[in-house]
Design a protein around this motif. Structure first.
Motif, PDB file in Angstrom:
ATOM      1  N   THR A 165       0.866  -1.183   0.000  1.00 18.80           N
ATOM      2  CA  THR A 165       0.000   0.000   0.000  1.00 18.80           C
ATOM      3  C   THR A 165       0.905   1.236   0.000  1.00 18.80           C
ATOM      4  OG1 THR A 165       0.021   0.170   2.410  1.00 18.80           O
ATOM      5  CG2 THR A 165      -1.706  -1.215   1.451  1.00 18.80           C
ATOM      6  N   ALA A 166       0.277   2.402   0.204  1.00 17.44           N
ATOM      7  CA  ALA A 166       1.057   3.642   0.271  1.00 17.44           C
ATOM      8  C   ALA A 166       1.452   3.980   1.706  1.00 17.44           C
ATOM      9  CB  ALA A 166       0.252   4.780  -0.339  1.00 17.44           C
ATOM     10  N   GLY A 167       1.258   3.065   2.636  1.00 20.41           N
ATOM     11  CA  GLY A 167       1.650   3.349   4.016  1.00 20.41           C
ATOM     12  C   GLY A 167       0.609   2.840   4.993  1.00 20.41           C
ATOM     13  N   ALA A 168       0.879   3.048   6.274  1.00 17.75           N
ATOM     14  CA  ALA A 168      -0.008   2.486   7.291  1.00 17.75           C
ATOM     15  C   ALA A 168      -1.388   3.155   7.305  1.00 17.75           C
ATOM     16  CB  ALA A 168       0.639   2.583   8.665  1.00 17.75           C
ATOM     17  N   THR A 169      -1.465   4.420   6.916  1.00 18.72           N
ATOM     18  CA  THR A 169      -2.781   5.074   6.858  1.00 18.72           C
ATOM     19  C   THR A 169      -3.672   4.310   5.887  1.00 18.72           C
ATOM     20  OG1 THR A 169      -1.891   7.246   7.394  1.00 18.72           O
ATOM     21  CG2 THR A 169      -3.996   7.214   6.224  1.00 18.72           C
ATOM     22  N   GLU A 170      -3.129   4.028   4.711  1.00 19.96           N
ATOM     23  CA  GLU A 170      -3.931   3.303   3.725  1.00 19.96           C
ATOM     24  C   GLU A 170      -4.218   1.879   4.200  1.00 19.96           C
ATOM     25  OE1 GLU A 170      -2.409   3.023  -0.321  1.00 19.96           O
ATOM     26  OE2 GLU A 170      -3.946   1.545  -0.739  1.00 19.96           O
ATOM     27  N   SER A 171      -3.239   1.229   4.807  1.00 19.87           N
ATOM     28  CA  SER A 171      -3.444  -0.146   5.276  1.00 19.87           C
ATOM     29  C   SER A 171      -4.572  -0.194   6.303  1.00 19.87           C
ATOM     30  CB  SER A 171      -2.158  -0.698   5.899  1.00 19.87           C
ATOM     31  OG  SER A 171      -1.117  -0.685   4.953  1.00 19.87           O
ATOM     32  N   ASN A 172      -4.563   0.736   7.243  1.00 20.80           N
ATOM     33  CA  ASN A 172      -5.613   0.750   8.270  1.00 20.80           C
ATOM     34  C   ASN A 172      -6.985   0.998   7.646  1.00 20.80           C
ATOM     35  OD1 ASN A 172      -3.899   0.250  10.441  1.00 20.80           O
ATOM     36  ND2 ASN A 172      -3.434   2.410  10.761  1.00 20.80           N
ATOM     37  N   ASN A 173      -7.047   1.935   6.709  1.00 22.19           N
ATOM     38  CA  ASN A 173      -8.326   2.223   6.044  1.00 22.19           C
ATOM     39  C   ASN A 173      -8.821   1.035   5.240  1.00 22.19           C
ATOM     40  OD1 ASN A 173      -9.500   5.253   6.049  1.00 22.19           O
ATOM     41  ND2 ASN A 173      -7.314   5.263   6.505  1.00 22.19           N
ATOM     42  N   LEU A 174      -7.896   0.392   4.511  1.00 18.97           N
ATOM     43  CA  LEU A 174      -8.287  -0.768   3.708  1.00 18.97           C
ATOM     44  C   LEU A 174      -8.789  -1.892   4.612  1.00 18.97           C
ATOM     45  CD1 LEU A 174      -8.436  -2.344   1.041  1.00 18.97           C
ATOM     46  CD2 LEU A 174      -5.991  -2.838   1.251  1.00 18.97           C
ATOM     47  N   MET A 187      -8.910 -12.967  22.907  1.00 17.83           N
ATOM     48  CA  MET A 187     -10.275 -12.538  23.287  1.00 17.83           C
ATOM     49  C   MET A 187     -11.135 -12.334  22.047  1.00 17.83           C
ATOM     50  SD  MET A 187      -9.769  -9.526  26.025  1.00 17.83           S
ATOM     51  CE  MET A 187      -8.568  -9.672  27.321  1.00 17.83           C
ATOM     52  N   ALA A 188     -10.548 -11.698  21.030  1.00 18.92           N
ATOM     53  CA  ALA A 188     -11.305 -11.429  19.803  1.00 18.92           C
ATOM     54  C   ALA A 188     -11.755 -12.742  19.173  1.00 18.92           C
ATOM     55  CB  ALA A 188     -10.462 -10.613  18.822  1.00 18.92           C
ATOM     56  N   HIS A 189     -10.817 -13.664  19.037  1.00 23.33           N
ATOM     57  CA  HIS A 189     -11.137 -14.919  18.353  1.00 23.33           C
ATOM     58  C   HIS A 189     -12.141 -15.752  19.140  1.00 23.33           C
ATOM     59  CE1 HIS A 189      -7.128 -14.345  16.055  1.00 23.33           C
ATOM     60  NE2 HIS A 189      -8.158 -13.795  15.423  1.00 23.33           N
ATOM     61  N   ALA A 190     -12.099 -15.626  20.472  1.00 24.80           N
ATOM     62  CA  ALA A 190     -13.067 -16.385  21.289  1.00 24.80           C
ATOM     63  C   ALA A 190     -14.501 -15.970  20.960  1.00 24.80           C
ATOM     64  CB  ALA A 190     -12.760 -16.175  22.769  1.00 24.80           C
ATOM     65  N   LYS A 191     -14.648 -14.728  20.462  1.00 22.12           N
ATOM     66  CA  LYS A 191     -15.990 -14.242  20.108  1.00 22.12           C
ATOM     67  C   LYS A 191     -16.213 -14.236  18.598  1.00 22.12           C
ATOM     68  CE  LYS A 191     -17.379 -13.306  24.292  1.00 22.12           C
ATOM     69  NZ  LYS A 191     -18.531 -13.975  24.886  1.00 22.12           N
ATOM     70  N   GLY A 192     -15.309 -14.835  17.872  1.00 22.40           N
ATOM     71  CA  GLY A 192     -15.480 -14.904  16.413  1.00 22.40           C
ATOM     72  C   GLY A 192     -15.158 -13.609  15.694  1.00 22.40           C
ATOM     73  N   ALA A 193     -14.512 -12.661  16.399  1.00 21.91           N
ATOM     74  CA  ALA A 193     -14.156 -11.381  15.766  1.00 21.91           C
ATOM     75  C   ALA A 193     -12.757 -11.476  15.163  1.00 21.91           C
ATOM     76  CB  ALA A 193     -14.196 -10.264  16.808  1.00 21.91           C
ATOM     77  N   LEU A 194     -12.449 -10.550  14.268  1.00 21.40           N
ATOM     78  CA  LEU A 194     -11.102 -10.466  13.693  1.00 21.40           C
ATOM     79  C   LEU A 194     -10.317  -9.393  14.437  1.00 21.40           C
ATOM     80  CD1 LEU A 194     -12.040 -10.549   9.895  1.00 21.40           C
ATOM     81  CD2 LEU A 194     -11.161 -12.441  11.287  1.00 21.40           C
ATOM     82  N   ILE A 195      -8.980  -9.479  14.348  1.00 19.71           N
ATOM     83  CA  ILE A 195      -8.166  -8.431  14.987  1.00 19.71           C
ATOM     84  C   ILE A 195      -7.226  -7.790  13.980  1.00 19.71           C
ATOM     85  CG2 ILE A 195      -6.602 -10.230  15.932  1.00 19.71           C
ATOM     86  CD1 ILE A 195      -6.059  -8.043  18.212  1.00 19.71           C
ATOM     87  N   LEU A 196      -7.253  -6.449  13.991  1.00 18.78           N
ATOM     88  CA  LEU A 196      -6.318  -5.638  13.205  1.00 18.78           C
ATOM     89  C   LEU A 196      -5.300  -5.042  14.168  1.00 18.78           C
ATOM     90  CD1 LEU A 196      -5.247  -3.706  10.905  1.00 18.78           C
ATOM     91  CD2 LEU A 196      -7.087  -2.137  11.560  1.00 18.78           C
ATOM     92  N   CYS A 197      -4.037  -5.211  13.859  1.00 19.66           N
ATOM     93  CA  CYS A 197      -2.989  -4.610  14.679  1.00 19.66           C
ATOM     94  C   CYS A 197      -2.252  -3.567  13.846  1.00 19.66           C
ATOM     95  CB  CYS A 197      -2.027  -5.703  15.151  1.00 19.66           C
ATOM     96  SG  CYS A 197      -0.645  -5.042  16.064  1.00 19.66           S
ATOM     97  N   ASP A 198      -2.335  -2.307  14.265  1.00 22.42           N
ATOM     98  CA  ASP A 198      -1.576  -1.250  13.603  1.00 22.42           C
ATOM     99  C   ASP A 198      -0.160  -1.299  14.185  1.00 22.42           C
ATOM    100  OD1 ASP A 198      -0.368   1.037  12.724  1.00 22.42           O
ATOM    101  OD2 ASP A 198      -1.806   2.429  13.616  1.00 22.42           O
ATOM    102  N   ALA A 199       0.751  -1.876  13.421  1.00 24.56           N
ATOM    103  CA  ALA A 199       2.112  -2.081  13.929  1.00 24.56           C
ATOM    104  C   ALA A 199       3.100  -1.110  13.296  1.00 24.56           C
ATOM    105  CB  ALA A 199       2.536  -3.529  13.700  1.00 24.56           C
ATOM    106  N   ALA A 200       2.592   0.062  12.860  1.00 21.16           N
ATOM    107  CA  ALA A 200       3.460   1.031  12.167  1.00 21.16           C
ATOM    108  C   ALA A 200       4.679   1.422  13.002  1.00 21.16           C
ATOM    109  CB  ALA A 200       2.661   2.279  11.802  1.00 21.16           C
ATOM    110  N   GLN A 201       4.488   1.560  14.308  1.00 23.61           N
ATOM    111  CA  GLN A 201       5.625   1.998  15.140  1.00 23.61           C
ATOM    112  C   GLN A 201       6.449   0.828  15.653  1.00 23.61           C
ATOM    113  OE1 GLN A 201       6.776   5.035  15.791  1.00 23.61           O
ATOM    114  NE2 GLN A 201       5.134   6.258  14.904  1.00 23.61           N
ATOM    115  N   ALA A 202       5.914  -0.378  15.531  1.00 22.08           N
ATOM    116  CA  ALA A 202       6.568  -1.527  16.161  1.00 22.08           C
ATOM    117  C   ALA A 202       7.476  -2.305  15.213  1.00 22.08           C
ATOM    118  CB  ALA A 202       5.506  -2.470  16.732  1.00 22.08           C
ATOM    119  N   VAL A 203       7.021  -2.479  13.985  1.00 21.30           N
ATOM    120  CA  VAL A 203       7.773  -3.332  13.053  1.00 21.30           C
ATOM    121  C   VAL A 203       9.169  -2.742  12.821  1.00 21.30           C
ATOM    122  CG1 VAL A 203       7.858  -4.201  10.680  1.00 21.30           C
ATOM    123  CG2 VAL A 203       5.712  -4.252  11.950  1.00 21.30           C
ATOM    124  N   GLY A 204      10.158  -3.593  12.953  1.00 17.95           N
ATOM    125  CA  GLY A 204      11.542  -3.147  12.772  1.00 17.95           C
ATOM    126  C   GLY A 204      12.190  -2.681  14.066  1.00 17.95           C
TER     127      GLY A 204
END
Ligand code: PMP
Length: 394
Positions: free
Chosen positions: A67-76, A174-191
């Motif tokens: 993508t063009a960056g984490a902003t776009e990834s989060n929106n997508l 916790m999310a998966h126990a309820k059948g939900a999906l999880i999005l992790c914004d790791a823009a500051q963490a990766v690397g």
């Protein structure tokens, strides 16, 4: 200038720039034009980069969408998932359209809060979890909020102001126990810290190259199982690139640079984290010794190695920074600097407006030296003492 604003962006590592250069010149092909060698070479470079990004986060290359960056990834991730589940089926699979709740946290980046807010206006229920005074998500509150009918839980890996690292694996469970999906914004963490999509068990994860010594304007969305693994619809239509999820001619030099930055981080991360956190610790030690009333924000044991968020009670952070003419530090995050409102992150951890306006964010990184830290601490102590003296006079 001494650059200590590594959360806002990082210098593109010269080794990354070198890796990118051929793709502006001799290897300028379009990776979609594989009928000839120029296109094939470009595609092969993109494939290598996809593997390098995937390797850094323990993913398969097919799960990486550029993508063009984490902003776009989060929106997508957020809007695409809502679009993909609304119809009730996607690629022949029932997508449970009754799931209309999104759970997020009060200290997310605006590129997560914004699309959540947009969905709220479309009738989704958005629950914003509070965080504790150390910036960590309150797990009991999370357990209560992640109820049946939750579509998505969106929690960042690490915060861009106070550096706090969240217990993503626990929240994912916790999310998966309820059948939900999880999005992790790791823009500051990766690397900066080890990120492993399998160990964390996340479904979606956002990355930004320019936060990790790569170029600006490029990033990725990890999708469990790849583009067809989850019911996500594209936000744009066009030439069908990135398995139709993110059309548009690929930014080959940017992607190559992103891949090179990931390969460098894979190699350097652990040693670098140690060096950077020891610089950070020595900076804080000197500041606290000279100015005992300063306070550090965030979870001290669970924060990014290069992060230091410091409140100088009674002092105006902008005035302090104005007295540090050759040092680049920040008040809030780059995206909120200049906004009249105090940082939503600092107020969420319980700082009052006055303390929020008295807070400076220092970001230390790969190219920071010991002598820069020594000069910076000296300059900050002198500036803080000078401002305190002036304030006492008026
Ligand atoms: N999430 C976080 C936590 C960030 O710090 C940032 C950048 N400030 C973003 C998302 C947005 O990243 P990008 O600049 O790549 O759009």
């Amino acid at each position: 200038m001494i650059y200590l604003d590594y959360h806002a962006t990082t210098l593109c590592d010269p080794r990354v720039v070198e890796a990118m250069l051929p793709y502006f010149g001799v290897s300028f092909g379009n990776p979609s034009s594989t009928i000839h060698e120029a296109g094939q070479n470009a595609l092969s470079a993109v494939d290598t980069a996809r593997q390098q990004v995937a390797d850094l986060i323990g993913a398969r290359p097919g799960a990486i969408i550029f993508t063009a960056g984490a902003t776009e990834s989060n929106n997508l991730a957020i809007l695409g998932l809502a679009l993909g589940t609304q119809a009730g089926y996607h690629l022949g699979v029932n997508t449970q359209p009754k799931r209309r709740r999104i759970v997020t946290t009060a200290i997310e980046h605006k590129s997560v809060l914004g699309p959540c807010h947009a969905l709220e206006q479309e009738g989704y229920e958005v629950v914003t979890l509070p965080v504790r005074s150390d910036g960590r998500v309150d797990l009991e509150a999370a357990r209560g909020a992640i109820a049946d009918g939750t579509l998505l839980v969106a929690v960042q890996a690490a915060n861009n102001e106070i550096g706090t690292i969240q217990p993503i694996a626990e929240i994912a469970e916790m999310a998966h126990a309820k059948g939900a999906l999880i999005l992790c914004d790791a823009a500051q963490a990766v690397g900066k810290i080890p990120v492993d999509v399998e160990a964390w068990d996340v479904d979606l994860l956002s990355i930004s190259a320019h936060k990790m010594y790569g170029p600006k304007g490029v990033g990725a969305l990890y999708i469990r199982g790849g583009a067809y693994g989850l019911p996500i619809k594209p936000l744009m239509y066009g030439g069908g690139q990135e398995r139709e999820l993110r059309p548009g001619t690929l930014n080959v030099p940017g992607i190559v640079g992103f891949g090179a930055a990931c390969a460098l981080s894979t190699e350097l991360m652990l040693v670098e984290a140690k060096r950077v956190s020891s610089l950070r610790d020595s900076l804080e030690k000197i500041l606290i010794a000279a100015l005992p009333h300063v306070r550090r924000n965030g979870a001290l044991d669970n924060r990014l190695p290069g992060n230091s968020s410091i409140t100088f009670p009674e002092l105006d952070a902008e005035a302090l920074i104005a007295n540090l003419p050759n040092i680049a530090v920040s008040t809030g995050s780059a995206c909120t600097s200049g906004a009249p409102e105090p940082s939503h992150v600092l107020t969420a951890i319980g700082l009052d407006r006055q303390d929020a306006y008295s807070t400076v964010r220092i970001g230390i990184g790969r190219f920071t030296t010991e002598s820069e830290i020594a000069l910076t601490t000296k300059a900050i102590v002198e500036a803080a003492e000078r401002l305190t003296r002036i304030q006492a006079l008026v």
